[in-house]
Motif scaffolding. Structure first.
Motif, mmCIF file in Angstrom:
data_model
loop_
_atom_site.group_PDB
_atom_site.id
_atom_site.type_symbol
_atom_site.label_atom_id
_atom_site.label_comp_id
_atom_site.label_asym_id
_atom_site.label_seq_id
_atom_site.Cartn_x
_atom_site.Cartn_y
_atom_site.Cartn_z
ATOM 1 N N LEU A 30 0.851 -1.198 0.196
ATOM 2 C CA LEU A 30 0.048 -0.081 -0.043
ATOM 3 C C LEU A 30 0.857 1.385 -0.053
ATOM 4 O O LEU A 30 0.624 2.492 -0.764
ATOM 5 N N ILE A 33 1.964 1.999 -3.163
ATOM 6 C CA ILE A 33 0.888 2.755 -4.248
ATOM 7 C C ILE A 33 0.552 4.229 -3.816
ATOM 8 O O ILE A 33 0.788 5.050 -4.628
ATOM 9 N N GLU A 37 0.873 9.014 -4.846
ATOM 10 C CA GLU A 37 -0.260 9.793 -4.636
ATOM 11 C C GLU A 37 -0.178 11.319 -3.858
ATOM 12 O O GLU A 37 -1.007 12.017 -3.924
ATOM 13 N N THR A 176 -11.316 -4.037 -10.602
ATOM 14 C CA THR A 176 -12.262 -3.070 -9.825
ATOM 15 C C THR A 176 -13.606 -2.633 -10.360
ATOM 16 O O THR A 176 -13.681 -2.911 -11.548
ATOM 17 N N ALA A 200 -4.859 -3.117 -2.898
ATOM 18 C CA ALA A 200 -5.748 -2.453 -4.197
ATOM 19 C C ALA A 200 -6.980 -2.018 -3.587
ATOM 20 O O ALA A 200 -7.589 -1.278 -3.957
ATOM 21 N N ALA A 203 -6.585 1.214 -1.650
ATOM 22 C CA ALA A 203 -6.126 2.335 -2.341
ATOM 23 C C ALA A 203 -7.563 2.865 -3.358
ATOM 24 O O ALA A 203 -7.588 3.844 -3.485
ATOM 25 N N TYR A 204 -8.304 1.714 -3.750
ATOM 26 C CA TYR A 204 -9.337 2.217 -4.520
ATOM 27 C C TYR A 204 -10.322 2.911 -3.635
ATOM 28 O O TYR A 204 -11.004 3.696 -4.145
ATOM 29 N N VAL A 208 -7.736 6.044 -5.434
ATOM 30 C CA VAL A 208 -6.569 5.894 -6.527
ATOM 31 C C VAL A 208 -7.177 5.300 -7.831
ATOM 32 O O VAL A 208 -7.778 4.164 -7.722
ATOM 33 N N THR A 210 -7.347 2.822 -10.944
ATOM 34 C CA THR A 210 -6.969 1.281 -11.117
ATOM 35 C C THR A 210 -5.532 1.174 -11.728
ATOM 36 O O THR A 210 -4.706 0.324 -11.224
ATOM 37 N N HIS A 212 -3.112 3.240 -11.762
ATOM 38 C CA HIS A 212 -1.947 3.658 -10.813
ATOM 39 C C HIS A 212 -1.785 2.592 -10.036
ATOM 40 O O HIS A 212 -0.611 2.208 -9.595
ATOM 41 N N ILE A 213 -2.752 1.922 -9.290
ATOM 42 C CA ILE A 213 -2.420 0.758 -8.466
ATOM 43 C C ILE A 213 -1.863 -0.329 -9.247
ATOM 44 O O ILE A 213 -0.736 -0.874 -8.664
ATOM 45 N N SER A 214 -2.496 -0.955 -10.258
ATOM 46 C CA SER A 214 -1.890 -1.844 -11.147
ATOM 47 C C SER A 214 -0.112 -1.610 -11.215
ATOM 48 O O SER A 214 0.573 -2.573 -11.112
#
Length: 376
Positions: A30, A33, A37, A176, A200, A203-204, A208, A210, A212-214
């Protein structure tokens, strides 16, 4: 003081993470991720108790956007106290397992304690629940709190699809409600999918994208020592997972060992020490791990100071070894050969990292002898 600081920083979003396993890895993922941000503070090491959580919050400044608090417990009420200090905007329960069952007495009591994080969320917060056990998905959500689930089922809010395992690493599509993006993890083991999905989902919940997360998950590398660390030498592979152990993490590590061995074509070696804090069920839980190793086809099961791993094992192709101490295992290391994959795992108090270091030192000595021979 930490409670005051938490509310004195405008716009600070606090995340609380708990669960029987995966807290530190999820926290590290996390952080990878969220740091892209905005300014992010995350718990150092396993700062997860009544000292560690306040110390984490007190590292925040007026410009901190996210604070990730890892929350552990030894007794009922511990996590509720931490939740009152941190007042999380997002609370995540990863999984209810058997870690510390010797302290709590039953999984039901562990579930009740982990659920204190969700019960302590205020209206407007978000609860993140894993779907990897029967207790977590059933936790009651307070009024006004949003619920997000993660897992591999089609009914999960955040899920993994099209899972593959190559070279010891999981590849999957992160799905997501917003999008579907490919993820290629760089931390070892199929069990890391659950940790990645938890990160994820959090973050979602924080908004954030998706994509950017991946991207962050695909570039994340392990930041915590002795947790599924991979080392190579003398054409062998070592999995150093000596930081901690419970039945769930043992199963994950053994399955990873077998999959990697199948890919490399050598033999699998599991050097296992005692799992602590399992209470009266400890003998049976150790025996269950021994049975699993035999069922999975581990070639060599090496028990160090924990004879219950080898008790009443079913007939199998697994060769078993028992030693009272790490030092007594050292002659066995001469039997390791090219292509072999070696797992070293136990609870932290067993200090099996010393065995992992001995293996690496032997590899270094072999490489030096080889170089000297070539230069002679």
């Amino acid at each position: 003081l930490a409670h005051h600081v938490r509310h004195a920083i405008p716009g600070l979003r606090v995340i609380g993470i708990t669960g029987s396993q995966g807290k530190t890895t999820t926290k590290d993922m996390l952080y990878s991720i969220l740091k892209a941000e905005g300014e992010t503070v995350a718990a150092q090491g396993s700062f997860n108790n009544d000292l560690g959580v306040p110390l984490t919050i007190l590292r925040c400044s007026e410009t901190t956007k996210f604070c990730i608090a890892e929350m552990g417990a030894r007794h009922g009420g511990d996590i509720l106290a931490l939740t009152k200090i941190a007042n999380p905007d997002v609370g995540a329960v990863l999984k209810v397992g058997n870690a510390h069952i010797g302290e709590f007495g039953s999984q039901e009591k562990i579930a009740a304690t982990k659920g204190e994080l969700i019960a302590g969320l205020k209206s407007g917060a978000t609860a993140i629940l894993g779907t990897y056990d029967r207790f977590t998905p059933a936790m009651q959500i307070p009024s006004g709190v949003k619920k997000i689930t993660f897992g591999e089922g089609h009914d999960c809010t955040v899920r993994a699809a099209d899972i593959e395992f190559r070279g010891g690493y999981a590849h999957f599509d992160l799905v997501t409600p917003e999008a579907r993006e490919a993820v290629e993890l760089r931390v070892i083991g199929l069990h890391q999918i659950a940790n990645a999905l938890a990160a994820a989902a959090i973050a979602y919940a924080l908004g954030v994208p998706t994509g950017h997360i991946s991207s962050a998950l695909s570039t994340h590398e392990s930041a915590s020592k002795w947790r599924m660390e991979i080392h190579e030498g003398s054409e062998m592979l070592l999995i150093n997972d000596a930081y901690n152990a419970n039945p769930e993490s043992m199963e994950s590590a053994l399955r990873t060992l077998v999959l990697l061995t199948q890919e490399r074509g050598g033999r699998s070696w599991a050097f296992l020490g005692t799992m602590h804090e399992l209470g009266v069920n400890s003998p049976e839980m150790h025996r269950g791990i021994g049975e699993l190793a035999a069922e999975l086809g581990v070639d060599h099961l090496v028990s160090i100071g924990a004879p219950d791993y080898l008790r009443d094992l079913p007939t199998s192709s697994t060769t078993t070894h028992y030693f009272d101490s790490v030092s007594a295992t050292l002659p066995l290391l001469r039997e390791l050969e090219a292509g072999d994959v070696i797992l070293v795992k136990a609870s932290r108090a067993e200090r099996l990292e010393d065995l992992a270091k001995e293996i690496e030192d032997r590899w270094s000595a072999l490489e030096s002898e080889k170089d000297e021979g070539e230069n002679a």
